[in-house]
Design an enzyme around this catalytic site. Structure first.
Site, short mmCIF file in Angstrom:
data_model
loop_
_atom_site.label_atom_id
_atom_site.label_comp_id
_atom_site.label_asym_id
_atom_site.label_seq_id
_atom_site.Cartn_x
_atom_site.Cartn_y
_atom_site.Cartn_z
N ASP A 8 0.87 -1.16 0.00
CA ASP A 8 0.00 0.00 0.00
C ASP A 8 0.92 1.23 0.00
O ASP A 8 2.10 1.13 0.37
CB ASP A 8 -0.86 -0.04 1.27
CG ASP A 8 -1.70 1.20 1.45
OD1 ASP A 8 -2.44 1.54 0.53
OD2 ASP A 8 -1.57 1.84 2.51
N ASP A 10 0.03 5.11 0.84
CA ASP A 10 -0.21 6.08 1.90
C ASP A 10 -0.24 5.39 3.27
O ASP A 10 -1.08 4.53 3.51
CB ASP A 10 -1.56 6.73 1.56
CG ASP A 10 -2.16 7.55 2.65
OD1 ASP A 10 -1.56 8.57 2.98
OD2 ASP A 10 -3.23 7.17 3.14
P1 B16 Z 1 -6.53 10.25 -3.69
P2 B16 Z 1 -3.67 4.15 0.00
C1 B16 Z 1 -5.52 6.07 -0.07
O1 B16 Z 1 -4.21 5.66 -0.28
C2 B16 Z 1 -5.64 6.88 1.21
O2 B16 Z 1 -5.31 6.07 2.34
C3 B16 Z 1 -7.05 7.38 1.35
O3 B16 Z 1 -7.17 8.14 2.54
C4 B16 Z 1 -7.40 8.22 0.12
O4 B16 Z 1 -8.73 8.67 0.19
C5 B16 Z 1 -7.21 7.36 -1.13
O5 B16 Z 1 -5.86 6.89 -1.19
C6 B16 Z 1 -7.49 8.13 -2.41
O6 B16 Z 1 -6.47 9.08 -2.59
O7 B16 Z 1 -7.54 11.24 -3.23
O8 B16 Z 1 -5.10 10.78 -3.69
O9 B16 Z 1 -6.90 9.60 -5.00
O10 B16 Z 1 -3.65 3.99 1.48
O11 B16 Z 1 -4.60 3.18 -0.70
O12 B16 Z 1 -2.30 4.18 -0.61
MG MG Z 2 -2.79 3.23 3.30
#
Ligand code: B16
Ligand code: MG
Length: 216
Positions: A8, A10
């Protein structure tokens, strides 16, 4: 036998989870919502931008049309993307670069499986872009975690069977997605106590022995 590790992004590879939180909190304040907390933010981990917006909107009685919701999501993303401007490799979490090098040196493929549509820019800015054999993210998926789609696409791009992949995740939605996809799941950080995970750890640093345990 483990042939690939899917990370993953984030909260596992980089600290962008804090930047997401700040941008959502600012949006909430602009909507007159006070008290948007880390506990609310925890429910946004790993889920899509629109699903994350719903977590914010649950805290107000105001009703929004789909068009207005799209505008709000865009506004949050603009704030988030602005905050990514100063992002650099110091945002990479402890031990990540060494762990990826260890995996690759041992013939294990590496991939990213992230809900974020900002994945390519984040990987570039943090110097991680050339460290993965495949990237699957919100730009190539229709369904959000806990659906396994993002990880199944990563495995497919790698040419490795799901049963030979390990996913490392910091969100409950992501752990559920990995298990639904027939993969092993390692929970780190905020998801450390998730009971569906096969293994838990405080962070990516120190997972070396764990990978050996998975049958290398
Ligand atoms: P974006 P991951 C996710 O990343 C985040 O944890 C989540 O909080 C966010 O809403 C989602 O990406 C979408 O991100 O707005 O930048 O498209 O943890 O799956 O790497
Ligand atoms: Mg994450």
């Amino acid at each position: 036998m483990i042939k690939a590790v899917i990370f993953d992004l984030d909260g596992v590879l980089v600290t962008t989870d804090e930047l997401h939180f700040s941008a959502w909190k600012r949006l909430a304040e602009e909507l007159g919502i006070i008290g948007f907390t880390k506990a609310d933010n925890a429910r946004q981990r790993g889920v899509s931008r629109m699903a994350s917006l719903e977590v914010v909107l649950e805290k107000t009685d105001r009703k929004f049309s789909d068009e207005e919701k799209n505008e709000l999501a865009e506004k949050k993303n603009d704030m988030y993307v602005k905050s990514l401007k100063s992002l650099n490799k110091s945002a990479v979490l402890d031990g990540v670069v060494d762990f990826i090098a260890y995996l690759r040196n041992n013939g294990i493929k590496t991939a990213v499986g992230s809900a974020s549509k900002n994945t390519p820019v984040i990987l570039e800015k943090t110097d991680l872009a050339d460290k993965f054999d495949a990237v699957s993210c919100g730009l190539n998926t229709q369904k959000s975690k806990p659906d396994p789609e993002v990880f199944l696409i990563a495995a497919d791009k790698l040419g490795i069977a799901p049963s030979e992949c390990v996913v490392i995740e910091d969100s409950d939605a992501g752990i559920e997605a990995a298990k639904a996809g027939g993969m092993y799941a390692i929970a780190v950080g905020e998801a450390e106590h998730n009971k569906m995970a096969d293994i838990s750890a405080a962070s990516v640093d120190g997972l070396y022995k764990t990978i050996e345990m998975f049958g290398r």
